[in-house]
Design an enzyme around this catalytic site. Structure first.
Site, PDB file in Angstrom:
ATOM      1  N   GLU A 183      36.525  41.864  44.750  1.00  0.00           N
ATOM      2  CA  GLU A 183      37.720  42.681  45.028  1.00  0.00           C
ATOM      3  C   GLU A 183      37.617  44.031  44.282  1.00  0.00           C
ATOM      4  O   GLU A 183      37.918  45.084  44.859  1.00  0.00           O
ATOM      5  CB  GLU A 183      38.934  41.877  44.564  1.00  0.00           C
TER       6      GLU A 183
ATOM      7  N   SER B 262      44.576  32.286  45.006  1.00  0.00           N
ATOM      8  CA  SER B 262      44.626  33.725  45.296  1.00  0.00           C
ATOM      9  C   SER B 262      45.579  33.999  46.444  1.00  0.00           C
ATOM     10  O   SER B 262      45.733  33.185  47.345  1.00  0.00           O
ATOM     11  CB  SER B 262      43.230  34.241  45.649  1.00  0.00           C
TER      12      SER B 262
ATOM     13  N   LYS C  45      36.672  31.804  41.801  1.00  0.00           N
ATOM     14  CA  LYS C  45      37.832  32.707  41.814  1.00  0.00           C
ATOM     15  C   LYS C  45      37.492  34.012  41.072  1.00  0.00           C
ATOM     16  O   LYS C  45      37.875  35.106  41.500  1.00  0.00           O
ATOM     17  CB  LYS C  45      39.043  32.021  41.162  1.00  0.00           C
TER      18      LYS C  45
ATOM     19  N   ASN D 281      37.486  37.851  42.500  1.00  0.00           N
ATOM     20  CA  ASN D 281      38.150  39.014  41.896  1.00  0.00           C
ATOM     21  C   ASN D 281      37.172  40.156  41.656  1.00  0.00           C
ATOM     22  O   ASN D 281      37.514  41.319  41.846  1.00  0.00           O
ATOM     23  CB  ASN D 281      38.813  38.622  40.569  1.00  0.00           C
TER      24      ASN D 281
END
Ligand code: 2AM
Length: 493
Positions: free
Chosen positions: A194, A130, A187, A191
């Site tokens: 996010e 990332s 990961k 996300n």
């Protein structure tokens, strides 16, 4: 036969090229390969000129150029391309060689490939990367998982290229996460978090702008101030910057006001939401954020509906209007209340993300280290924030912490914020301004802290219409009642 390169990289799009340059800059000799071989020559004669690179034009030459046990990383499109490259690599690899996939891969594909590659005698790592193109070049956040045996061989290299945090800027944002697809899963949750962070910031923006009357200059100042405190993070920082940018395409005013209110998505938020449903864990911030993007994409339908459907009539209810007036009467106090709502909602969002990680880790037996997850997200990536130090401390203090909300730091933070949080959600609701993420966070908080929810009635309903049985508060076992016979006869049936 093997060459003297320390590392090999396949896939020379911008991310791959930048990552290769990053590795070389830490003192490693790097072999590169790309399906379209002109890209190899372009790199070797361009950005890599004079550097310690070996360009290769076939998979076989590429593999041979690297010293054993080989560390071969690919940064290609996720999915079938990765399978195709594994098929091409394996015949040229030796036992113990390590294949690393740096793409945004669905974790079950990595689980499958770990087995496939290990059966062939090699090792396989799915490593979340990332930080975008700049992160790849200067220091990404790296989330590796897969064949554990690979870790001692790749640790120094991956940690050397990763972002660094801490008082002395020497703690790498890269730690081993677990077996199988653990790295890709972490990961994906990154996300998804996010998505939640971005939606929360957008709701704060709409409230401050529409309810508080703040213009872009005011918003710049607010986000600048927020970035100095508990909310300090990359996303708050870039949001601040956005409010300062004027239209660069010939128009007057600010660019943000010229941008269509339609959001797209690539799919990791959807994956996390689907997996939350599969696990039965309520990750409502990510699902709400995904749905909010979906609603934004229905622009034409919304425009049509806006001409027909009314919100609350202004001033129709004096008592309710008074609540709103009191909240927004003092601009500084209103901005602070929105900040508290954002902060508390963000805590809930991260709490949910970690609960999902715990459920997935248990299901797949990954043995995830949650403090490490927080550390990896501390720098280099999109959700990087100071706040993650607190999460790391919480899991370091209690690796089995059931929910972040139960850690005393976060418990107190939410306690301090909740009055403002409730007032903001109430005011938005009274005024008809959508705050789906603020309110779902608050509802989760209120639901989670309830010792008794109305699911007793739900069990009764299921048993009534479908004989699904129910449990009792006072006795063990499954019970069924003949509700129809036991019920009071309705007056009019
Ligand atoms: P290309 O330059 O030959 O298209 C991002 O798309 C990167 O993934 C590029 O380096 C691209 O190579 C590579 N890529 C995509 N599909 C691939 C495949 N099936 N095999 C090998 N590389 C692939």
């Amino acid at each position: 036969m093997s060459g003297d390169c320390d590392f090999g990289l396949i896939g020379l799009a911008v991310m791959g090229e930048n990552l290769a340059l990053n590795v070389e800059s830490r003192g490693y000799k790097v072999a590169v390969y790309n399906r379209t071989t002109e890209k190899v020559d372009d790199l070797i004669n361009g950005r890599a000129a004079g550097k310690d690179f070996v360009g290769t034009h076939s998979i076989e030459d590429f593999v041979k150029a690297v010293r054993r046990p080989r560390k071969l990383m690919m940064l290609v499109k996720a999915g079938p391309a990765v399978d195709a490259i594994i098929e091409q690599l394996l015949p040229h690899c030796d036992p113990g060689d390590i294949i690393i996939d740096g793409g945004n891969e669905y974790y079950l594909n990595t689980e499958r490939r770990v087995k496939q590659v290990e059966e062939a005698g090699m090792l396989y790592v799915g490593c979340g990367v990332s930080g975008g193109e700049e992160g790849a070049l200067k220091g990404p956040s790296l989330m590796p998982g897969g064949s554990k045996e690979a870790w001692p061989h790749i640790k120094d290299l991956l940690q050397s290229i990763a972002a660094k945090v801490g008082p002395n800027n020497d703690i790498p944002c890269c730690e081993w996460l677990g077996n199988g697809g653990a790295g890709n899963y972490v990961k994906m949750v990154h996300n998804g978090i996010e998505y939640g962070d971005m939606q929360l910031i957008c709701e704060a923006y709409q409230l401050l702008h529409e309810l508080g009357g703040l213009d872009n200059d005011d918003l710049y100042e607010v986000f600048e101030k927020w970035n100095q405190g508990d909310l300090q993070s990359y996303l708050i920082e870039i949001t601040r910057d956005i409010f300062s940018v004027k239209d660069d395409q010939g128009g007057d005013g600010y660019l943000v006001d010229k941008i269509l209110d339609v959001a797209g998505a690539k799919g990791t938020g959807k994956w996390m939401s689907q997996l939350a449903l599969d696990l039965g864990v309520p990750s409502t911030l990510v699902t709400t954020a995904v749905f909010a993007r979906g609603l934004s994409a229905q622009k034409e339908a919304r425009v049509r509906a806006s001409e027909k459907l009314n919100g609350p009539a202004s001033g129709s209810n004096q008592e309710m209007t008074a609540i709103v007036k009191q909240l927004i009467g003092n601009r500084e106090a209103f901005v602070e209340a929105v900040k508290q709502a954002l902060y508390a909602s963000k805590i809930v969002s991260y709490a949910q993300g970690f609960v999902q990680l715990q459920a997935a880790s248990e299901e797949h037996d990954w043995g995830l280290n949650y403090g490490n997850c927080a550390l990896l997200w501390r720098g280099g990536c999109i959700i990087r924030a100071q706040f993650l130090d607190r999460i790391k401390e919480a899991f370091d203090a209690d690796p089995n912490l059931e929910n972040l909300l139960l850690n005393s730091f976060f418990e107190n933070a939410v306690e301090d914020a909740q009055e403002s949080w409730r007032a903001v959600v109430a005011a938005a609701s009274i005024m008809g301004i959508p705050v789906p993420a603020f309110s779902t966070a608050l509802n989760y908080y209120d639901g989670y802290r309830m010792a008794r929810l109305p699911a007793n009635l739900l069990q009764a309903q299921r048993d009534y219409f479908g004989a699904h049985t129910y449990q009792r508060v006072d006795k063990e076992g499954a019970f069924h009642s003949e509700w129809l016979q036991l019920r009071k006869e309705p007056a009019h049936s």
